[in-house]
Design a protein around this motif. Structure first.
Motif, PDB file in Angstrom:
ATOM      1  N   VAL A 174       0.924  -1.145  -0.045  1.00  0.00           N
ATOM      2  CA  VAL A 174      -0.048  -0.069  -0.021  1.00  0.00           C
ATOM      3  C   VAL A 174       0.754   1.258  -0.121  1.00  0.00           C
ATOM      4  O   VAL A 174       0.683   2.268  -0.928  1.00  0.00           O
ATOM      5  CB  VAL A 174      -1.028   0.052   1.420  1.00  0.00           C
ATOM      6  CG1 VAL A 174      -1.628   1.400   1.325  1.00  0.00           C
ATOM      7  CG2 VAL A 174      -1.949  -1.211   0.964  1.00  0.00           C
ATOM      8  N   CYS A 175       1.915   1.037   0.729  1.00  0.00           N
ATOM      9  CA  CYS A 175       3.009   2.412   0.732  1.00  0.00           C
ATOM     10  C   CYS A 175       3.499   2.577  -0.489  1.00  0.00           C
ATOM     11  O   CYS A 175       3.760   3.629  -0.942  1.00  0.00           O
ATOM     12  CB  CYS A 175       3.855   2.107   1.967  1.00  0.00           C
ATOM     13  SG  CYS A 175       3.230   2.213   3.622  1.00  0.00           S
ATOM     14  N   PHE A 176       3.728   1.366  -1.051  1.00  0.00           N
ATOM     15  CA  PHE A 176       4.490   1.609  -2.454  1.00  0.00           C
ATOM     16  C   PHE A 176       3.579   2.074  -3.244  1.00  0.00           C
ATOM     17  O   PHE A 176       3.988   3.214  -4.169  1.00  0.00           O
ATOM     18  CB  PHE A 176       4.865   0.294  -2.930  1.00  0.00           C
ATOM     19  CG  PHE A 176       5.683   0.102  -4.402  1.00  0.00           C
ATOM     20  CD1 PHE A 176       6.325   0.975  -4.743  1.00  0.00           C
ATOM     21  CD2 PHE A 176       4.848  -0.675  -5.224  1.00  0.00           C
ATOM     22  CE1 PHE A 176       7.034   1.012  -6.190  1.00  0.00           C
ATOM     23  CE2 PHE A 176       5.248  -0.594  -6.688  1.00  0.00           C
ATOM     24  CZ  PHE A 176       6.223   0.059  -6.817  1.00  0.00           C
ATOM     25  N   ALA A 177       2.284   1.852  -3.535  1.00  0.00           N
ATOM     26  CA  ALA A 177       1.372   2.201  -4.361  1.00  0.00           C
ATOM     27  C   ALA A 177       1.158   3.748  -4.255  1.00  0.00           C
ATOM     28  O   ALA A 177       0.916   4.645  -5.176  1.00  0.00           O
ATOM     29  CB  ALA A 177       0.040   1.573  -4.291  1.00  0.00           C
ATOM     30  N   LEU A 178       0.896   4.003  -2.987  1.00  0.00           N
ATOM     31  CA  LEU A 178       0.903   5.636  -2.428  1.00  0.00           C
ATOM     32  C   LEU A 178       1.809   6.515  -3.121  1.00  0.00           C
ATOM     33  O   LEU A 178       1.672   7.459  -3.426  1.00  0.00           O
ATOM     34  CB  LEU A 178       0.292   5.811  -0.980  1.00  0.00           C
ATOM     35  CG  LEU A 178      -1.036   5.095  -0.612  1.00  0.00           C
ATOM     36  CD1 LEU A 178      -1.180   5.152   0.839  1.00  0.00           C
ATOM     37  CD2 LEU A 178      -2.203   5.758  -1.380  1.00  0.00           C
ATOM     38  N   VAL A 179       2.937   6.153  -2.441  1.00  0.00           N
ATOM     39  CA  VAL A 179       4.223   6.721  -2.830  1.00  0.00           C
ATOM     40  C   VAL A 179       4.217   7.106  -4.273  1.00  0.00           C
ATOM     41  O   VAL A 179       4.830   8.272  -4.937  1.00  0.00           O
ATOM     42  CB  VAL A 179       5.527   6.399  -1.984  1.00  0.00           C
ATOM     43  CG1 VAL A 179       6.541   7.089  -2.442  1.00  0.00           C
ATOM     44  CG2 VAL A 179       5.298   6.436  -0.469  1.00  0.00           C
ATOM     45  N   PHE A 180       4.566   5.792  -5.105  1.00  0.00           N
ATOM     46  CA  PHE A 180       4.715   5.955  -6.425  1.00  0.00           C
ATOM     47  C   PHE A 180       3.616   6.702  -7.212  1.00  0.00           C
ATOM     48  O   PHE A 180       4.135   7.603  -7.979  1.00  0.00           O
ATOM     49  CB  PHE A 180       4.407   4.434  -7.013  1.00  0.00           C
ATOM     50  CG  PHE A 180       4.704   4.481  -8.303  1.00  0.00           C
ATOM     51  CD1 PHE A 180       6.208   3.749  -8.855  1.00  0.00           C
ATOM     52  CD2 PHE A 180       4.019   4.607  -9.228  1.00  0.00           C
ATOM     53  CE1 PHE A 180       6.441   3.943 -10.152  1.00  0.00           C
ATOM     54  CE2 PHE A 180       4.213   4.471 -10.861  1.00  0.00           C
ATOM     55  CZ  PHE A 180       5.258   4.055 -11.289  1.00  0.00           C
TER      56      PHE A 180
END
Length: 243
Positions: free
Chosen positions: A162-168
């Motif tokens: 989830v963090c990856f998707a948001l930051v990306f």
């Protein structure tokens, strides 16, 4: 920074990243080739983000001055990352499988950073681009590391995804197009303008429509929840390709 000094920084950097890989490989000898390479990638993320951050001249206007000569600290940051991408390009050739999108990613990165180091120009734009490229990479690499460590379906892995998707999304699809715009409209060399456009490609509607989820896996909810939820086993291909 003179041209000879820039070239020396790149050559020494390639040797240093290679030595780091062999050190990690020897220490984590039970882990796979890809696992060790991703550990080196995480080290590069930390180094790159630090060098980029300290080289920004004015945090109120991080992309200014545009199309201007790069400062010594900016050239050093770009040269260190250029050496890493050269190392990683060579390293990927020895992996069990060679990915064409990954090869394209490395080629474009080497061209863009190499142009910045060679011309010693567009330092602000390239530093901003490099910062955005690297900010989501810790989550991307941790996703694969967690898989090999046996935490693929854990809550930690889900939080990381989830963090990856948001930051990306924030870095590449919201801020990225603006950096691409100011770079290609400024008086920058073509070798810098071209690779910079790779940041904009993931936000194109064609890539979004062609997103395919290769695998889905049912995982049980924690503790007293008996239902199951579907979690994407692999992110859309455009995320993997351009990350």
């Amino acid at each position: 920074m003179e041209y000879e000094e820039r070239a020396k920084t790149v050559v020494v950097g390639v040797a240093a990243w290679t030595a780091t890989f062999f050190g990690v490989r020897k220490t984590l000898w039970k882990r796979s080739f890809d696992f060790c390479n991703r550990v080196v990638s995480l080290i590069h993320v930390a180094v790159a983000l630090w060098l980029c951050s300290v080289s920004i001249q004015d945090w109120r206007h991080p992309l200014h001055p545009l199309a201007s000569p790069a400062t010594p600290s900016q050239i050093h940051a770009l040269a260190v990352s250029l050496s890493y991408f050269i190392y990683d390009s060579i390293c990927c050739l020895f992996d069990s499988s060679i990915s064409l999108p990954n090869c394209i990613h490395h080629l474009v990165s080497v061209l863009g950073l190499g142009g910045g180091v060679m011309y010693a120009k567009s330092g602000s734009e390239l530093i901003g681009c490099l910062w955005l490229m690297e900010i989501s990479n810790p989550f991307m690499h941790m996703r694969e590391l967690l898989k090999e460590l046996g935490y693929k379906d854990s809550s930690l892995s889900i939080i990381n995804d989830v963090c990856f998707a948001l930051v990306f999304t924030f870095a590449r699809l919201i801020i990225g197009p603006y950096i691409v715009y100011v770079t290609v409209t400024a008086d920058n060399p073509l070798i810098i303008k071209g690779p910079m456009e790779r940041l904009l490609l993931p936000s194109g509607p064609v890539q979004l429509l062609n997103c395919k989820n290769e695998n889905r896996q049912k995982i049980a909810l924690h503790r007293n929840v008996g239902a199951a939820t579907a979690w994407e086993d692999d992110f859309p291909r455009w995320v993997v390709m351009w990350g």
